[in-house]
Design an enzyme around this catalytic site. Structure first.
Site, short mmCIF file in Angstrom:
data_model
loop_
_atom_site.label_atom_id
_atom_site.label_comp_id
_atom_site.label_asym_id
_atom_site.label_seq_id
_atom_site.Cartn_x
_atom_site.Cartn_y
_atom_site.Cartn_z
N GLU A 82 -5.55 35.49 -12.73
CA GLU A 82 -6.25 34.19 -12.64
C GLU A 82 -5.27 33.05 -12.41
OE1 GLU A 82 -8.17 30.45 -13.74
OE2 GLU A 82 -6.42 31.32 -14.67
N ASP B 218 -3.75 37.44 -18.01
CA ASP B 218 -2.44 36.93 -17.56
C ASP B 218 -2.25 35.51 -18.07
OD1 ASP B 218 -4.42 35.91 -15.72
OD2 ASP B 218 -2.83 35.43 -14.29
N1 BES Z 1 -8.22 27.93 -18.09
C1 BES Z 1 -7.78 27.34 -16.89
C2 BES Z 1 -8.84 26.56 -16.16
C3 BES Z 1 -9.41 25.38 -16.89
C4 BES Z 1 -8.66 24.64 -17.76
C5 BES Z 1 -10.71 25.05 -16.65
C6 BES Z 1 -9.23 23.57 -18.41
C7 BES Z 1 -11.27 23.98 -17.27
C8 BES Z 1 -10.53 23.24 -18.17
C9 BES Z 1 -7.25 28.39 -15.94
O1 BES Z 1 -6.51 29.37 -16.60
C10 BES Z 1 -6.29 27.72 -14.98
O2 BES Z 1 -5.29 27.25 -15.41
N2 BES Z 1 -6.65 27.70 -13.70
C11 BES Z 1 -5.78 27.22 -12.69
C12 BES Z 1 -6.31 27.75 -11.39
C13 BES Z 1 -5.32 27.77 -10.27
C14 BES Z 1 -4.04 28.49 -10.59
C15 BES Z 1 -5.97 28.36 -9.05
C16 BES Z 1 -5.75 25.70 -12.68
O3 BES Z 1 -6.77 25.03 -12.95
O4 BES Z 1 -4.66 25.16 -12.42
ZN ZN Z 2 -4.52 28.55 -17.07
#
Ligand code: BES
Ligand code: ZN
Length: 460
Positions: free
Chosen positions: A152, A87
């Site tokens: 996610e 997603d």
């Molecule tokens: N890929 C990211 C997480 C991420 C980005 C980890 C950069 C480390 C470095 C993931 O897809 C994401 O965006 N996660 C969200 C989680 C939230 C919606 C619970 C975030 O970090 O905002």
């Molecule tokens: Zn993300």
């Protein structure tokens, strides 16, 4: 390993074309209108796995489907689980994209499109590396399970229920995730900590309807003003959060960690340029790298109140609301932090308005020792894949499900990112660097024998 590496080189163009196909699905989990695209996207990934001879299942859930695919079973060999998500974040605002978000295009050494780096390209790189083993008849040294979900970006609700129910099927020695970044192509890194997250929505209600601001202004509280004043009290001028108890459980950075983070080459000026900010702002006493990865924050993600249309409208809005997320670091606990923020807001809210606080998604911060044998093996694979020694980094983003992997599968996660700082994840013009894609695939080819060796050695 020479054969799979040569295969990767030969097939680069096709791997880029495959990623383009994957990116063409507008698999936006936040927007219900994209539900058919989300399902089609899951099927596409499953079909690719199946085409390679992986035992593949698409599990329907109350939300978006979960794909599980495993390589042919090797009894007695270690098992590693590769997690990813198909997603993507909403692409809006469309007008800021140079080319449409779901019409991927190569410019220079970058592939542009929503989801190219976050996260389709990064987990597809792992599958491509498996393809390189299988299609060259090179035996894989271990068992691999791909677990690719579709929620996610909205909190992984279905997967939280799925994990304990499929504990045996997903049993593994470690989880591998490439859904994060590296400081540059010459700075591959093992990320050993992620921030956690706690989301809340704050709403302030005042008069029972929008009122004429000339007739009533000065006699009733303006909810937008009350909300601004309330939120402004949450952080001081030095960037410290003023909520009582907010820092109680924050584990301070060790000198060793501070030295490791200081090896990351990005300068404050580079961050300023990268973010397009007039001047940087962060908690006093910490470097940029520390501020964005190892310190907690209190962010306003959205503010809504009053008239937003063209021209002016002289009203006192009846309500105002804010979407907030708090980024958390080890050992902060989302529930506990939310309770202290709630108590603080309630204490400071004036009696002229009513305050309602709604809880959203949450995820614990994550940290794993970078000294263990698997982490050391991963560092070597990174070096072989990218051609440079690997650094140790922490990351500011969150992947909440990693704590659930530890809880339900008893497995630690190694984070081996391929995203570059200017890849524009969640922003317009998201891209994936094609050299990072290629290096990520090489790293994945090196990873499996390295991890297997380390795991087998640690058993004896
Ligand atoms: N890929 C990211 C997480 C991420 C980005 C980890 C950069 C480390 C470095 C993931 O897809 C994401 O965006 N996660 C969200 C989680 C939230 C919606 C619970 C975030 O970090 O905002
Ligand atoms: Zn993300």
């Amino acid at each position: 390993m020479q054969e799979p590496l040569r295969y990767l080189e030969r097939e680069q163009d096709r791997f880029v074309a495959d990623l383009c196909e994957y990116v063409r699905f507008a698999s936006v989990s936040a927007q219900p209108k994209h539900a058919p695209d989300v399902r089609a996207c899951a099927d596409w990934f499953a079909q690719r796995c199946q085409g390679l001879g992986l035992e593949t299942r698409v599990y329907p859930t109350a939300g978006n489907p979960i794909v599980v695919a495993r390589t042919p079973k090797i009894p007695g060999a270690p098992t590693f689980l590769v997690y990813g998500h198909y997603d993507v974040q909403p692409p809006e605002p469309f007008e800021l994209w140079t080319t449409p978000p779901f019409d991927p295009q190569v410019r220079g050494r970058s592939l542009f499109g929503r989801g190219t780096t976050d996260n389709k390209g990064q987990h597809l790189a792992h599958l491509n590396a498996v393809e390189a083993y299988l299609r060259t008849g090179t035996p894989l040294p271990c068992n691999l399970v791909f677990l690719v979900e579709g929620e996610e970006e909205i909190g992984s609700k279905a997967l939280y229920g799925f994990l304990p129910e499929h504990r045996e099927e997903l049993a593994c020695d470690a989880v591998i995730i490439s859904d994060n970044g590296i400081p540059g192509l010459e700075y591959p890194s093992l990320t050993y900590a992620l921030r956690g997250i706690a989301a809340i929505e704050v709403r302030i209600d005042g008069p029972s309807r929008d009122l004429h601001s000339g007739l009533f202004g000065g006699t009733v509280e303006n909810p937008a003003m009350a909300l601004c004043q309330l939120l402004a009290k949450m952080r001081d001028e030095d960037g410290r959060i003023t909520v009582a108890g907010y820092y109680d459980d924050v584990v301070p950075l060790s000198d060793y960690e501070r030295r490791q983070l200081a090896r990351i080459p990005a300068t404050a000026e580079e961050y300023r340029v990268l973010t397009g900010s007039p001047q940087l702002f962060g908690e006093k006493g910490f470097t940029c790298e520390e501020q964005r990865t190892a310190r907690p924050t209190f962010e306003i993600n959205g503010l809504t109140s009053g008239y937003q249309g063209e021209g002016s409208k002289t009203i006192i809005p009846s309500w105002a609301s804010a979407k907030l997320t708090l980024r958390l670091v080890p050992d902060q606990v989302p529930g506990k932090v939310i309770a202290s923020v709630k108590a603080h807001l309630e204490r400071l809210c004036p009696p002229t308005v009513r305050l309602t606080i709604k809880h959203g998604h949450g995820g614990e911060p994550y940290i794993v020792s970078p000294d263990g044998p698997l982490a050391q093996a991963a560092l070597k694979a990174l070096e072989s894949g990218f051609g440079y020694p690997a650094l140790l980094t922490r990351e500011g983003g969150s992947i909440p499900i990693v704590s659930a992997f530890r809880q339900h599968l008893g497995a630690d996660t190694l984070l081996l990112g391929m995203a570059l700082p200017d890849d524009n994840a969640h922003s317009p013009d998201e891209k994936f660097d094609l050299d990072a894609y290629a290096a990520g695939m090489r790293m994945a080819v090196h990873l499996w024998p390295r991890l297997t060796e380390a795991k087998v050695a640690s058993r004896s």
